[in-house]
Design a protein around this motif. Structure first.
Motif, mmCIF file in Angstrom:
data_model
loop_
_atom_site.group_PDB
_atom_site.id
_atom_site.type_symbol
_atom_site.label_atom_id
_atom_site.label_comp_id
_atom_site.label_asym_id
_atom_site.label_seq_id
_atom_site.Cartn_x
_atom_site.Cartn_y
_atom_site.Cartn_z
ATOM 1 N N SER A 58 41.792 47.490 52.068
ATOM 2 C CA SER A 58 42.799 48.324 51.421
ATOM 3 C C SER A 58 42.216 49.096 50.244
ATOM 4 C CB SER A 58 43.976 47.470 50.948
ATOM 5 O OG SER A 58 44.673 46.992 52.075
ATOM 6 N N GLY A 170 40.046 42.430 46.312
ATOM 7 C CA GLY A 170 41.273 43.108 46.754
ATOM 8 C C GLY A 170 41.992 43.758 45.588
ATOM 9 N N GLY A 174 41.345 47.531 45.917
ATOM 10 C CA GLY A 174 42.551 48.007 46.601
ATOM 11 C C GLY A 174 43.721 48.148 45.649
ATOM 12 N N GLY A 175 44.105 47.045 45.009
ATOM 13 C CA GLY A 175 45.311 47.017 44.189
ATOM 14 C C GLY A 175 45.315 48.062 43.083
ATOM 15 N N LEU A 178 45.196 51.877 44.268
ATOM 16 C CA LEU A 178 46.408 52.283 44.986
ATOM 17 C C LEU A 178 47.618 52.310 44.058
ATOM 18 C CD1 LEU A 178 46.079 50.565 48.492
ATOM 19 C CD2 LEU A 178 45.743 52.963 47.903
ATOM 20 N N LEU A 179 47.712 51.346 43.175
ATOM 21 C CA LEU A 179 48.855 51.343 42.248
ATOM 22 C C LEU A 179 48.768 52.502 41.260
ATOM 23 C CD1 LEU A 179 49.486 48.476 43.420
ATOM 24 C CD2 LEU A 179 50.215 47.865 41.116
ATOM 25 N N ALA B 35 43.523 46.783 59.686
ATOM 26 C CA ALA B 35 42.735 47.443 58.635
ATOM 27 C C ALA B 35 43.208 48.866 58.325
ATOM 28 C CB ALA B 35 41.258 47.462 59.026
ATOM 29 N N ARG B 37 46.348 49.698 57.915
ATOM 30 C CA ARG B 37 47.575 49.655 57.106
ATOM 31 C C ARG B 37 47.235 49.017 55.761
ATOM 32 N NH1 ARG B 37 50.058 47.521 61.892
ATOM 33 N NH2 ARG B 37 50.716 49.289 63.128
ATOM 34 N N VAL B 38 47.905 49.471 54.712
ATOM 35 C CA VAL B 38 47.664 48.846 53.414
ATOM 36 C C VAL B 38 48.113 47.391 53.486
ATOM 37 C CG1 VAL B 38 48.341 48.801 50.982
ATOM 38 C CG2 VAL B 38 47.888 50.991 52.106
ATOM 39 N N CYS B 39 47.220 46.485 53.125
ATOM 40 C CA CYS B 39 47.535 45.051 53.169
ATOM 41 C C CYS B 39 48.179 44.687 51.826
ATOM 42 C CB CYS B 39 46.263 44.253 53.392
ATOM 43 S SG CYS B 39 46.419 42.510 52.996
ATOM 44 N N GLU B 41 49.359 41.909 50.719
ATOM 45 C CA GLU B 41 48.865 40.675 50.101
ATOM 46 C C GLU B 41 47.563 40.949 49.341
ATOM 47 O OE1 GLU B 41 49.658 40.823 53.302
ATOM 48 O OE2 GLU B 41 51.154 39.270 53.723
ATOM 49 N N CYS B 42 46.675 41.715 49.978
ATOM 50 C CA CYS B 42 45.380 42.001 49.343
ATOM 51 C C CYS B 42 45.543 42.685 47.998
ATOM 52 C CB CYS B 42 44.526 42.916 50.226
ATOM 53 S SG CYS B 42 44.099 42.180 51.801
ATOM 54 N N ILE B 43 46.496 43.624 47.931
ATOM 55 C CA ILE B 43 46.600 44.414 46.696
ATOM 56 C C ILE B 43 47.517 43.741 45.668
ATOM 57 C CG2 ILE B 43 46.062 46.563 47.905
ATOM 58 C CD1 ILE B 43 49.017 47.342 47.547
ATOM 59 N N GLY B 44 48.082 42.593 46.035
ATOM 60 C CA GLY B 44 48.842 41.811 45.062
ATOM 61 C C GLY B 44 50.320 42.144 44.992
ATOM 62 N N ILE B 45 50.854 42.770 46.053
ATOM 63 C CA ILE B 45 52.289 43.087 46.057
ATOM 64 C C ILE B 45 53.071 42.035 46.849
ATOM 65 C CG2 ILE B 45 54.041 44.786 46.728
ATOM 66 C CD1 ILE B 45 52.287 45.891 44.581
#
Ligand code: SF4
Ligand code: SF4
Lengths: 302, 46
Positions: A58, A170, A174-175, A178-179, B35, B37-39, B41-45
């Motif tokens: 991500s 991640g 990613g986080g 993206l945020l 892969a 799609r935005v994961c 869980e990985c990004i902390g949402i």
């Protein structure tokens, strides 16, 4: 050339090789630059290929899939043994062992760079360091394999527990990007994002004082590759007949490996720092068994 | 040395067999599906 000068030159060259390999891999695995600008992830067919390192799929730049994420998805959501992911990891482990960690992993690079910050360095005392090294095997067995599989039993969709509660790559790759790019995601962020950010910050802060704390103690992928270090094709070798027992290699090693006793240690990430500082040229590296045969012929084998 | 050689050859063969089995079961397409799609869980949402 004086011995000291030669050492300096060799050290410089070796370090720059490691760094060049790390940067090239980081750019290769995260080469979708437009993703960062658009705040969107890449959706092309290369995403079916697992990269050998901890690199979040991500991440807006990611061109491939994270093997630890893919492993948990197969176990938790698809309810099957992930042959494809395990095959990919086994092949990389067999070829390189933890050289993947030393030379290829972007999160390893991040920790290496943070360790350059001039703050007092901390050597974790042996009584704490030794047992803590086993924690990463627990993370692999429980968070990346056991719990996702267990939670997925009975047909449910098991959480990728490692990704959800711990993975700092991640959050970082990613986080955060993206945020930053997406207000809707920012609104959706809650307690879990707070926890993951805290975990990330703790690991990053610790990296300045302790060399690669995440790789030493927590990374499930490092734990998996550690299993291959003894017999992987790529090896470091010590020629005991050349070794002058000066101990410089062990002082230079960021992973605390006892180079003269156990050069195939499962903790060695094959960064090459020991080889660069060895004044006797006793440490070499390469593929296959040619060097092993040489080392055995000149005394004891490593 | 011989033992290492046997272990690495065995391990390489195992890796190839696993990879082939995974490809035959089209698991790479499952990986792709996840892969792209935005994961969350990985990004902390989520
Ligand atoms: S231990 Fe994990 S985070 Fe560290 S370099 Fe290896 S794969 Fe990357
Ligand atoms: S033993 Fe050498 S190659 Fe291995 S981690 Fe230590 S310095 Fe790096």
């Amino acid at each position: 050339m004086s011995g000291m000068h030669r050492d300096r030159v060799r050290k410089g060259r070796r370090l720059s090789f490691q760094r060049a390999a790390q940067l090239a891999c980081a750019a290769l695995f995260n080469g979708y630059a437009a993703g960062f600008a658009k705040g969107r992830i890449f959706t092309g067919p290369t995403k079916m290929v697992c990269v050998p390192v901890l690199n979040c799929y991500s991440c807006p730049g990611a061109l491939g899939a994270c093997p630890i994420g893919a492993l948990q998805t197969a176990l938790g959501a698809r309810h099957h043994v992930p042959f494809y992911v395990l095959g990919t990891l086994t092949l990389f482990g067999t070829a390189l062992g933890r050289a993947v960690c030393g030379l290829m992993c972007p999160f390893g690079l991040v920790q290496d760079l943070l360790h350059k910050i001039p703050v007092p360095k901390w050597t974790v005392p042996r009584w704490l360091d030794r047992p803590a090294r086993y924690v990463k095997y627990g993370v692999l067995a429980l968070l990346a394999v056991g719990l996702p599989a267990l939670l997925g039993l009975g047909g449910g969709v098991g959480d990728p527990v490692f990704c959800k509660y711990l993975c700092p790559a991640g959050t970082l790759e990613g986080g955060i990007p993206l945020l930053l790019a997406d207000p809707a995601l920012r609104r959706a962020a809650g307690l879990l994002f707070g926890w993951k950010t805290l975990a990330l910050l703790a690991i990053l802060a610790l990296s300045a004082a302790v060399h690669r704390p995440f790789c030493k103690y927590l990374c499930p992928l490092g734990a998996f590759y550690a299993l291959f270090n003894r017999f992987s094709f790529y090896q470091l070798r010590l020629d005991q007949s050349k070794c002058v027992r000066c101990g410089q290699c062990e002082r230079a090693c960021p992973m605390g490996v006892e180079v003269t006793k156990n050069i195939r240690s499962s903790e060695c990430i094959r960064c090459g720092k020991c080889r660069a500082v060895c004044p006797a040229g006793a440490i070499t590296s390469g593929f296959g068994d040619r060097g092993e045969a040489r080392a055995e012929a000149s005394g004891r084998g490593s | 040395m011989k033992r290492s050689n046997a272990a690495r050859l065995l391990s390489a063969a195992l890796g190839l067999a696993l990879l082939a089995a995974g490809l035959a079961r089209r698991e790479h397409l499952e990986v792709l599906q996840k892969a792209v799609r935005v994961c969350l869980e990985c990004i902390g949402i989520g």
